[in-house]
Write a protein that holds these residues in place. Sequence first.
Motif, PDB file in Angstrom:
ATOM      1  N   HIS A  47       0.891  -1.263  -0.017  1.00 35.73           N
ATOM      2  CA  HIS A  47      -0.023   0.019   0.159  1.00 35.73           C
ATOM      3  C   HIS A  47       0.841   1.308  -0.083  1.00 35.73           C
ATOM      4  CE1 HIS A  47      -3.295  -3.034   0.827  1.00 35.73           C
ATOM      5  NE2 HIS A  47      -3.226  -2.915   1.956  1.00 35.73           N
ATOM      6  N   ALA A  48       0.429   2.214  -0.646  1.00 39.18           N
ATOM      7  CA  ALA A  48       1.090   3.402  -0.711  1.00 39.18           C
ATOM      8  C   ALA A  48       1.193   4.191   0.465  1.00 39.18           C
ATOM      9  CB  ALA A  48       0.571   4.416  -1.851  1.00 39.18           C
ATOM     10  N   GLY A  49       2.230   4.916   0.719  1.00 35.53           N
ATOM     11  CA  GLY A  49       2.539   5.705   2.022  1.00 35.53           C
ATOM     12  C   GLY A  49       2.798   4.827   3.421  1.00 35.53           C
ATOM     13  N   THR A  50       3.079   3.489   2.846  1.00 35.62           N
ATOM     14  CA  THR A  50       3.346   2.415   4.088  1.00 35.62           C
ATOM     15  C   THR A  50       4.977   1.924   4.135  1.00 35.62           C
ATOM     16  OG1 THR A  50       2.734   0.568   2.898  1.00 35.62           O
ATOM     17  CG2 THR A  50       1.041   1.795   4.246  1.00 35.62           C
ATOM     18  N   LEU A  51       5.316   1.437   4.840  1.00 39.64           N
ATOM     19  CA  LEU A  51       7.015   0.858   4.998  1.00 39.64           C
ATOM     20  C   LEU A  51       6.461  -0.340   3.727  1.00 39.64           C
ATOM     21  CD1 LEU A  51       9.652   0.163   5.947  1.00 39.64           C
ATOM     22  CD2 LEU A  51       8.857  -1.063   7.794  1.00 39.64           C
ATOM     23  N   ARG A  52       5.766  -1.103   3.721  1.00 37.25           N
ATOM     24  CA  ARG A  52       5.657  -2.215   2.801  1.00 37.25           C
ATOM     25  C   ARG A  52       5.848  -1.540   1.199  1.00 37.25           C
ATOM     26  NH1 ARG A  52       6.845  -7.048   3.476  1.00 37.25           N
ATOM     27  NH2 ARG A  52       5.482  -7.600   1.602  1.00 37.25           N
ATOM     28  N   GLY A  53       5.064  -0.567   1.073  1.00 35.12           N
ATOM     29  CA  GLY A  53       4.938   0.270  -0.072  1.00 35.12           C
ATOM     30  C   GLY A  53       6.653   0.792  -0.383  1.00 35.12           C
ATOM     31  N   ARG A  54       6.988   1.245   0.572  1.00 32.89           N
ATOM     32  CA  ARG A  54       8.491   1.734   0.332  1.00 32.89           C
ATOM     33  C   ARG A  54       9.430   0.582   0.129  1.00 32.89           C
ATOM     34  NH1 ARG A  54      11.721   6.398   1.193  1.00 32.89           N
ATOM     35  NH2 ARG A  54       9.566   7.474   0.422  1.00 32.89           N
ATOM     36  N   LEU A  55       9.197  -0.577   0.848  1.00 25.66           N
ATOM     37  CA  LEU A  55      10.115  -1.903   0.447  1.00 25.66           C
ATOM     38  C   LEU A  55       9.804  -2.186  -0.925  1.00 25.66           C
ATOM     39  CD1 LEU A  55       9.388  -3.729   3.839  1.00 25.66           C
ATOM     40  CD2 LEU A  55      11.649  -2.864   2.996  1.00 25.66           C
ATOM     41  N   ALA A  56       8.746  -2.050  -1.550  1.00 25.34           N
ATOM     42  CA  ALA A  56       8.448  -2.517  -2.853  1.00 25.34           C
ATOM     43  C   ALA A  56       8.947  -1.637  -3.685  1.00 25.34           C
ATOM     44  CB  ALA A  56       6.666  -2.515  -3.057  1.00 25.34           C
ATOM     45  N   ALA A  57       8.983  -0.231  -3.586  1.00 24.67           N
ATOM     46  CA  ALA A  57       9.657   0.443  -4.296  1.00 24.67           C
ATOM     47  C   ALA A  57      11.156   0.094  -4.561  1.00 24.67           C
ATOM     48  CB  ALA A  57       9.768   1.982  -4.087  1.00 24.67           C
ATOM     49  N   ALA A  75      11.805  10.102  -4.353  1.00 25.49           N
ATOM     50  CA  ALA A  75      11.038   9.949  -2.897  1.00 25.49           C
ATOM     51  C   ALA A  75      10.390  11.525  -2.970  1.00 25.49           C
ATOM     52  CB  ALA A  75      11.802   9.712  -1.721  1.00 25.49           C
ATOM     53  N   PHE A  76       9.008  11.205  -2.541  1.00 26.72           N
ATOM     54  CA  PHE A  76       8.273  12.617  -2.400  1.00 26.72           C
ATOM     55  C   PHE A  76       7.278  12.751  -1.192  1.00 26.72           C
ATOM     56  CE2 PHE A  76       6.132  10.382  -5.597  1.00 26.72           C
ATOM     57  CZ  PHE A  76       4.804  10.651  -5.309  1.00 26.72           C
ATOM     58  N   ARG A  77       6.798  13.728  -0.782  1.00 26.24           N
ATOM     59  CA  ARG A  77       5.653  13.843   0.186  1.00 26.24           C
ATOM     60  C   ARG A  77       4.523  14.214  -0.509  1.00 26.24           C
ATOM     61  NH1 ARG A  77       7.342  11.947   5.012  1.00 26.24           N
ATOM     62  NH2 ARG A  77       5.329  12.471   6.075  1.00 26.24           N
ATOM     63  N   GLY A  83      -3.487  12.951   5.979  1.00 29.73           N
ATOM     64  CA  GLY A  83      -2.498  13.601   6.203  1.00 29.73           C
ATOM     65  C   GLY A  83      -1.454  13.633   5.274  1.00 29.73           C
ATOM     66  N   GLU A  84      -0.170  14.181   5.587  1.00 28.14           N
ATOM     67  CA  GLU A  84       0.859  13.845   4.595  1.00 28.14           C
ATOM     68  C   GLU A  84       1.424  12.614   4.672  1.00 28.14           C
ATOM     69  OE1 GLU A  84       3.660  17.694   3.428  1.00 28.14           O
ATOM     70  OE2 GLU A  84       4.742  16.229   4.747  1.00 28.14           O
ATOM     71  N   ARG A  85       1.761  12.081   3.563  1.00 30.64           N
ATOM     72  CA  ARG A  85       2.527  10.669   3.431  1.00 30.64           C
ATOM     73  C   ARG A  85       3.661  10.847   2.583  1.00 30.64           C
ATOM     74  NH1 ARG A  85      -0.400  10.289   7.210  1.00 30.64           N
ATOM     75  NH2 ARG A  85      -1.906   8.637   7.775  1.00 30.64           N
ATOM     76  N   ALA A  86       4.379   9.703   2.683  1.00 28.25           N
ATOM     77  CA  ALA A  86       5.674   9.719   1.737  1.00 28.25           C
ATOM     78  C   ALA A  86       5.563   8.656   0.927  1.00 28.25           C
ATOM     79  CB  ALA A  86       6.719   9.014   2.665  1.00 28.25           C
ATOM     80  N   PHE A  87       5.992   9.236  -0.298  1.00 22.30           N
ATOM     81  CA  PHE A  87       5.673   8.051  -1.483  1.00 22.30           C
ATOM     82  C   PHE A  87       6.949   8.169  -2.229  1.00 22.30           C
ATOM     83  CE2 PHE A  87       1.562  10.246  -0.716  1.00 22.30           C
ATOM     84  CZ  PHE A  87       0.847   9.218  -0.903  1.00 22.30           C
ATOM     85  N   ALA A  88       7.127   7.084  -3.333  1.00 24.83           N
ATOM     86  CA  ALA A  88       8.465   7.006  -4.063  1.00 24.83           C
ATOM     87  C   ALA A  88       8.099   6.437  -5.378  1.00 24.83           C
ATOM     88  CB  ALA A  88       9.415   6.230  -3.484  1.00 24.83           C
ATOM     89  N   ASN A  89       8.482   7.180  -6.468  1.00 25.69           N
ATOM     90  CA  ASN A  89       8.416   6.475  -7.880  1.00 25.69           C
ATOM     91  C   ASN A  89      10.046   5.963  -8.049  1.00 25.69           C
ATOM     92  OD1 ASN A  89       5.985   7.344  -8.390  1.00 25.69           O
ATOM     93  ND2 ASN A  89       6.665   9.609  -9.357  1.00 25.69           N
ATOM     94  N   VAL A  90       9.919   4.896  -8.925  1.00 24.89           N
ATOM     95  CA  VAL A  90      11.060   4.356  -9.337  1.00 24.89           C
ATOM     96  C   VAL A  90      11.282   4.948 -10.849  1.00 24.89           C
ATOM     97  CG1 VAL A  90      12.466   2.145  -9.690  1.00 24.89           C
ATOM     98  CG2 VAL A  90      10.903   2.307  -7.665  1.00 24.89           C
ATOM     99  N   VAL A  91      12.531   5.448 -11.227  1.00 21.49           N
ATOM    100  CA  VAL A  91      12.715   5.785 -12.544  1.00 21.49           C
ATOM    101  C   VAL A  91      13.845   5.304 -13.251  1.00 21.49           C
ATOM    102  CG1 VAL A  91      13.048   8.141 -13.892  1.00 21.49           C
ATOM    103  CG2 VAL A  91      11.433   7.914 -11.575  1.00 21.49           C
ATOM    104  N   ILE A  92      13.529   4.785 -14.500  1.00 16.06           N
ATOM    105  CA  ILE A  92      15.072   4.640 -15.372  1.00 16.06           C
ATOM    106  C   ILE A  92      15.017   5.583 -16.439  1.00 16.06           C
ATOM    107  CG2 ILE A  92      16.257   3.081 -16.721  1.00 16.06           C
ATOM    108  CD1 ILE A  92      15.526   0.919 -15.189  1.00 16.06           C
ATOM    109  N   GLU A  93      15.855   6.454 -16.700  1.00 13.34           N
ATOM    110  CA  GLU A  93      16.031   7.334 -17.901  1.00 13.34           C
ATOM    111  C   GLU A  93      16.914   6.798 -19.097  1.00 13.34           C
ATOM    112  OE1 GLU A  93      16.509  11.076 -16.470  1.00 13.34           O
ATOM    113  OE2 GLU A  93      14.492  11.414 -15.595  1.00 13.34           O
ATOM    114  N   PHE A  94      16.809   6.857 -20.430  1.00 12.62           N
ATOM    115  CA  PHE A  94      17.238   6.334 -21.391  1.00 12.62           C
ATOM    116  C   PHE A  94      17.519   7.717 -22.384  1.00 12.62           C
ATOM    117  CE2 PHE A  94      15.289   2.584 -20.156  1.00 12.62           C
ATOM    118  CZ  PHE A  94      16.390   1.701 -19.979  1.00 12.62           C
ATOM    119  N   PRO A  95      18.698   8.411 -22.018  1.00 10.88           N
ATOM    120  CA  PRO A  95      19.006   9.447 -23.091  1.00 10.88           C
ATOM    121  C   PRO A  95      18.812   9.209 -24.382  1.00 10.88           C
ATOM    122  CG  PRO A  95      20.437   9.379 -21.255  1.00 10.88           C
ATOM    123  CD  PRO A  95      19.742   8.192 -21.200  1.00 10.88           C
ATOM    124  N   GLY A  96      18.477  10.171 -25.323  1.00 10.73           N
ATOM    125  CA  GLY A  96      18.129   9.786 -26.886  1.00 10.73           C
ATOM    126  C   GLY A  96      19.314  10.682 -27.341  1.00 10.73           C
TER     127      GLY A  96
END
Length: 300
Positions: A47-57, A75-77, A83-96
Motif C-alpha cells: 500500500h502507498a505511504g506505508t513501509l511495505r510500499g517503500r520496500l516494494a519501491a 521520493a516525495f511527500r 495527512g501528509e504521506r511519503a511516496f516514491a516513484n522508481v525511474v529509469i531514464e534512457f537519453p536519446g
Amino acid sequence: MSRIVGIAAGVLAAWTAGAAPLAFTKDDAKSAYEAASAFVKECTPRHAGTLRGRLAANWLLDRASWCGADASLDAFRDTTPFGERAFANVVIEFPGTKTNGHWIVLMSHFDTPSTATQPCAGANDGASTSGLLIALADAIHRTGPHPDNIALVWTDGEECAKAYGPTDGFHGSRHLVDKFREQGRSVKTAICLDMLGDKDLHVIVPANTTAILKKLALQAAEKAGLKGLVKVDESLVVTDDHSAFLSAGCPAINFIDFDYGPGNAWWHTSEDTMDKVSEESLFASGRLVAAFLNILLYGK
C-alpha cells in the motif's frame, strides 16, 4: 505548461538513427512474468505511504537496475485524506540521440489498493505491468540509444486511500508531471500500462486518449500481429496515471484490460492472483508496446 508539448506534425516521418527498432521477445515475456511473480511473492501488500510500499519501491529499484541502466528512487511527500504521506516513484531514464530533448514516458503503478475489502495481491493490477516495464527496460537498453529520450516510471500511490480526488490517488503521476514541468522537459507522449497480464487478454484504449494516439495504437496492433486484440472504446473513460498528463495538455494514452474476470469481478479482490496472469499475455502486451514505441521513435 508551456514546456510540455504535443506530438510534432511529423510524428510519422521516419527518423534516421543508428539504433535498432525495439523488439520484445519470448525471453522478455518470460522475464516479465518471473519479475511479476517474484514481486507479488516478496512485496505483498504494498500500500502507498506505508513501509511495505517503500520496500516494494526499493525492490523495483534493485530489479530494474539489472538491465544495466541506472535506476533511481524519486521520493516525495504528498497530501492524503489521512495527512501528509511519503511516496516514491522508481525511474529509469534512457537519453536519446536527438537534440530537441523530447521525452516519451512509459508508466505502470505498483501499489495495491488499501481500500479493497479483501486482501489483494495486485497480481494483474500493478504487478503484471511492473514486471512488463522491467522487461521493456532491458529491451530498450539493448537496442538503444533511440532518437527520443525515454523515461520508464513505476508510479506510487495510483490507488486511492478513500475516494479518488485532488489529494487522493494518482500521487506518483501527478508528481511526475510537476517534476517534468520544473525541469522544463517536453513530453512527446505519455503511455500508461495497466492490467495487461490477464490470461483472457483484451486491450482497450479508452476514450480519454489523445486522438492521434488512438490511431497509432491500432497501427501498432496490426504491425505486431495483434489486430483483433486491441480496441478503441469511445464509450469508456478510464481515469488512470495518464490522466495527469492529459490535464497538463500532454499527449497521453492508456493501454488497459478493464475486464478482469466475469464482470470485472476479480479487480481489487483476493482473486487478483498470479494464476490469472500468463506469460503469453505479457508477450502480446510487450509486442504491442514495442510496436507502438517504434512508430513514435522511427515512424514505422
